[in-house]
Design a protein around this motif. Structure first.
Motif, mmCIF file in Angstrom:
data_model
loop_
_atom_site.group_PDB
_atom_site.id
_atom_site.type_symbol
_atom_site.label_atom_id
_atom_site.label_comp_id
_atom_site.label_asym_id
_atom_site.label_seq_id
_atom_site.Cartn_x
_atom_site.Cartn_y
_atom_site.Cartn_z
ATOM 1 N N LEU A 20 0.827 -1.215 0.000
ATOM 2 C CA LEU A 20 0.000 0.000 0.000
ATOM 3 C C LEU A 20 0.856 1.259 0.000
ATOM 4 O O LEU A 20 0.511 2.245 -0.660
ATOM 5 C CB LEU A 20 -0.956 0.016 1.193
ATOM 6 N N THR A 21 1.978 1.232 0.703
ATOM 7 C CA THR A 21 2.838 2.423 0.783
ATOM 8 C C THR A 21 3.473 2.767 -0.562
ATOM 9 O O THR A 21 3.900 3.898 -0.765
ATOM 10 C CB THR A 21 3.950 2.232 1.831
ATOM 11 N N THR A 22 3.516 1.817 -1.494
ATOM 12 C CA THR A 22 4.058 2.089 -2.826
ATOM 13 C C THR A 22 2.952 2.495 -3.808
ATOM 14 O O THR A 22 3.213 2.644 -4.994
ATOM 15 C CB THR A 22 4.833 0.874 -3.383
ATOM 16 N N GLY A 23 1.717 2.619 -3.300
ATOM 17 C CA GLY A 23 0.608 3.073 -4.125
ATOM 18 C C GLY A 23 -0.242 1.974 -4.737
ATOM 19 O O GLY A 23 -1.149 2.263 -5.511
ATOM 20 N N HIS A 24 0.034 0.722 -4.409
ATOM 21 C CA HIS A 24 -0.773 -0.367 -4.956
ATOM 22 C C HIS A 24 -2.182 -0.340 -4.370
ATOM 23 O O HIS A 24 -2.369 -0.053 -3.187
ATOM 24 C CB HIS A 24 -0.133 -1.725 -4.650
ATOM 25 N N LEU A 25 -3.154 -0.662 -5.215
ATOM 26 C CA LEU A 25 -4.551 -0.782 -4.792
ATOM 27 C C LEU A 25 -5.057 -2.213 -4.951
ATOM 28 O O LEU A 25 -6.126 -2.544 -4.447
ATOM 29 C CB LEU A 25 -5.441 0.161 -5.609
ATOM 30 N N THR A 26 -4.295 -3.026 -5.686
ATOM 31 C CA THR A 26 -4.675 -4.419 -5.919
ATOM 32 C C THR A 26 -3.443 -5.307 -5.824
ATOM 33 O O THR A 26 -2.311 -4.854 -6.079
ATOM 34 C CB THR A 26 -5.290 -4.623 -7.326
ATOM 35 N N SER A 27 -3.663 -6.571 -5.475
ATOM 36 C CA SER A 27 -2.541 -7.512 -5.438
ATOM 37 C C SER A 27 -2.059 -7.853 -6.843
ATOM 38 O O SER A 27 -0.934 -8.338 -7.015
ATOM 39 C CB SER A 27 -2.924 -8.784 -4.677
ATOM 40 N N TYR A 28 -2.872 -7.583 -7.855
ATOM 41 C CA TYR A 28 -2.464 -7.829 -9.229
ATOM 42 C C TYR A 28 -1.218 -7.013 -9.582
ATOM 43 O O TYR A 28 -0.401 -7.421 -10.398
ATOM 44 C CB TYR A 28 -3.614 -7.494 -10.192
ATOM 45 N N HIS A 88 2.332 -15.604 -6.902
ATOM 46 C CA HIS A 88 1.630 -14.454 -6.320
ATOM 47 C C HIS A 88 0.660 -13.952 -7.373
ATOM 48 O O HIS A 88 1.077 -13.620 -8.488
ATOM 49 C CB HIS A 88 2.608 -13.338 -5.951
ATOM 50 N N TRP A 89 -0.605 -13.846 -7.009
ATOM 51 C CA TRP A 89 -1.658 -13.571 -7.977
ATOM 52 C C TRP A 89 -2.517 -12.380 -7.582
ATOM 53 O O TRP A 89 -2.518 -11.952 -6.426
ATOM 54 C CB TRP A 89 -2.552 -14.807 -8.138
ATOM 55 N N GLY A 90 -3.299 -11.905 -8.537
ATOM 56 C CA GLY A 90 -4.312 -10.901 -8.259
ATOM 57 C C GLY A 90 -5.495 -11.546 -7.571
ATOM 58 O O GLY A 90 -5.659 -12.766 -7.594
ATOM 59 N N GLY A 91 -6.311 -10.708 -6.948
ATOM 60 C CA GLY A 91 -7.506 -11.201 -6.268
ATOM 61 C C GLY A 91 -7.745 -10.515 -4.937
ATOM 62 O O GLY A 91 -8.717 -10.804 -4.255
ATOM 63 N N ALA A 92 -6.852 -9.588 -4.568
ATOM 64 C CA ALA A 92 -7.045 -8.775 -3.361
ATOM 65 C C ALA A 92 -7.142 -7.314 -3.788
ATOM 66 O O ALA A 92 -6.421 -6.880 -4.685
ATOM 67 C CB ALA A 92 -5.903 -8.965 -2.374
ATOM 68 N N VAL A 93 -8.035 -6.575 -3.123
ATOM 69 C CA VAL A 93 -8.288 -5.185 -3.495
ATOM 70 C C VAL A 93 -8.468 -4.345 -2.230
ATOM 71 O O VAL A 93 -9.089 -4.789 -1.259
ATOM 72 C CB VAL A 93 -9.568 -5.093 -4.370
ATOM 73 N N LEU A 94 -7.936 -3.122 -2.254
ATOM 74 C CA LEU A 94 -8.182 -2.164 -1.181
ATOM 75 C C LEU A 94 -9.620 -1.677 -1.320
ATOM 76 O O LEU A 94 -9.970 -1.021 -2.298
ATOM 77 C CB LEU A 94 -7.205 -0.982 -1.280
ATOM 78 N N ILE A 95 -10.452 -2.042 -0.351
ATOM 79 C CA ILE A 95 -11.878 -1.706 -0.393
ATOM 80 C C ILE A 95 -12.112 -0.278 0.094
ATOM 81 O O ILE A 95 -12.899 0.466 -0.478
ATOM 82 C CB ILE A 95 -12.683 -2.726 0.445
ATOM 83 N N ASN A 96 -11.446 0.065 1.160
ATOM 84 C CA ASN A 96 -11.477 1.428 1.694
ATOM 85 C C ASN A 96 -10.266 1.584 2.615
ATOM 86 O O ASN A 96 -9.429 0.692 2.675
ATOM 87 C CB ASN A 96 -12.810 1.749 2.392
ATOM 88 N N LYS A 97 -10.190 2.672 3.340
ATOM 89 C CA LYS A 97 -8.999 2.905 4.173
ATOM 90 C C LYS A 97 -8.889 1.929 5.346
ATOM 91 O O LYS A 97 -7.864 1.898 6.017
ATOM 92 C CB LYS A 97 -8.997 4.344 4.687
ATOM 93 N N ILE A 126 -11.990 3.895 -9.438
ATOM 94 C CA ILE A 126 -10.523 4.004 -9.433
ATOM 95 C C ILE A 126 -9.886 2.644 -9.727
ATOM 96 O O ILE A 126 -8.958 2.542 -10.543
ATOM 97 C CB ILE A 126 -10.023 4.568 -8.079
ATOM 98 N N ILE A 127 -10.405 1.597 -9.090
ATOM 99 C CA ILE A 127 -9.887 0.241 -9.331
ATOM 100 C C ILE A 127 -10.117 -0.143 -10.798
ATOM 101 O O ILE A 127 -9.222 -0.661 -11.463
ATOM 102 C CB ILE A 127 -10.546 -0.794 -8.394
ATOM 103 N N LYS A 128 -11.304 0.125 -11.300
ATOM 104 C CA LYS A 128 -11.645 -0.208 -12.699
ATOM 105 C C LYS A 128 -10.697 0.500 -13.667
ATOM 106 O O LYS A 128 -10.212 -0.109 -14.628
ATOM 107 C CB LYS A 128 -13.094 0.177 -12.983
ATOM 108 N N LYS A 129 -10.398 1.772 -13.422
ATOM 109 C CA LYS A 129 -9.483 2.521 -14.288
ATOM 110 C C LYS A 129 -8.063 1.969 -14.212
ATOM 111 O O LYS A 129 -7.357 1.920 -15.215
ATOM 112 C CB LYS A 129 -9.478 4.003 -13.925
ATOM 113 N N ARG A 130 -7.663 1.571 -13.028
ATOM 114 C CA ARG A 130 -6.310 1.037 -12.856
ATOM 115 C C ARG A 130 -6.180 -0.333 -13.504
ATOM 116 O O ARG A 130 -5.138 -0.685 -14.014
ATOM 117 C CB ARG A 130 -5.987 0.962 -11.360
ATOM 118 N N ARG A 131 -7.250 -1.125 -13.462
ATOM 119 C CA ARG A 131 -7.218 -2.514 -13.938
ATOM 120 C C ARG A 131 -7.975 -2.644 -15.262
ATOM 121 O O ARG A 131 -8.929 -3.404 -15.374
ATOM 122 C CB ARG A 131 -7.802 -3.432 -12.866
#
Length: 176
Positions: free
Chosen positions: A82-90, A111-120, A155-160
């Motif tokens: 999270l500190t590097t700006g990631h919003l998803t495990s992808y 290591h795979w995608g499938g985790a997402v920052l839902i909120n703070k 935001i997640i949709k735009k990133r992914r």
């Protein structure tokens, strides 16, 4: 409703199963690639490092441990990034990586995608479906539980942009 009540509602009373049926109806059963379930994990972003995991539906016996471990691994990896700006495990996926199962036991599960920052306060993670479906499913759960805002979903949709299932659920969940 408080966040604690939303989490309790999501994890109890068959809510996950009901939401999985709705999600499947929206994206189509073929997207699940013949799979019925997996492990859902909530990683709290708190000082206690609280993690809750729950099995959802049926899983092949030989896949239970793998899906359970990968679901928690995805969430903890995202939390570290999270500190590097990631919003998803992808964003930190690496199919060649190893996963520590227990002291002295390492598996080449990747290591795979499938985790997402839902909120703070929360990361949602799922393992059991194809990778892009796992990611869309946790976004769906976050939004339907009231814990993820339309803005965060956007935001997640735009990133992914390479996840077509995010497009499908975004359009379905945000139509008026």
């Amino acid at each position: 409703m408080t966040n604690k009540e939303r989490i309790q509602d999501l994890m109890n009373n068959g809510s996950l199963e009901v939401l999985l049926k709705l999600f499947t109806k929206i994206i189509g059963k073929d997207a699940l690639d013949g799979k019925n379930g997996g492990y859902f994990t909530i990683q709290y972003l708190d000082e206690n490092n609280t993690v809750i995991s729950k099995k959802l539906n049926s899983i092949l016996a030989e896949k239970k441990e793998k899906y359970r471990c990968l679901s928690t691994e995805k969430a903890s990896r995202l939390k570290r990034n999270l500190t590097t700006g990631h919003l998803t495990s992808y964003e930190s996926r690496n199919p060649e990586s190893t996963v520590i199962i227990e002291k002295g036991r390492i598996e080449n599960w990747g290591h795979w995608g499938g985790a997402v920052l839902i909120n703070k306060n929360f990361i949602f993670s799922f393992s059991g479906f194809p990778e892009l479906v796992d990611e869309a499913f946790v976004c769906f759960l976050g939004f339907k539980s009231g814990l993820m805002s339309k803005c965060q979903l956007g935001i997640i949709k735009k990133r992914r942009i390479d996840n077509p299932y995010l497009d499908i659920i975004y359009q379905e969940l945000t139509k008026k």
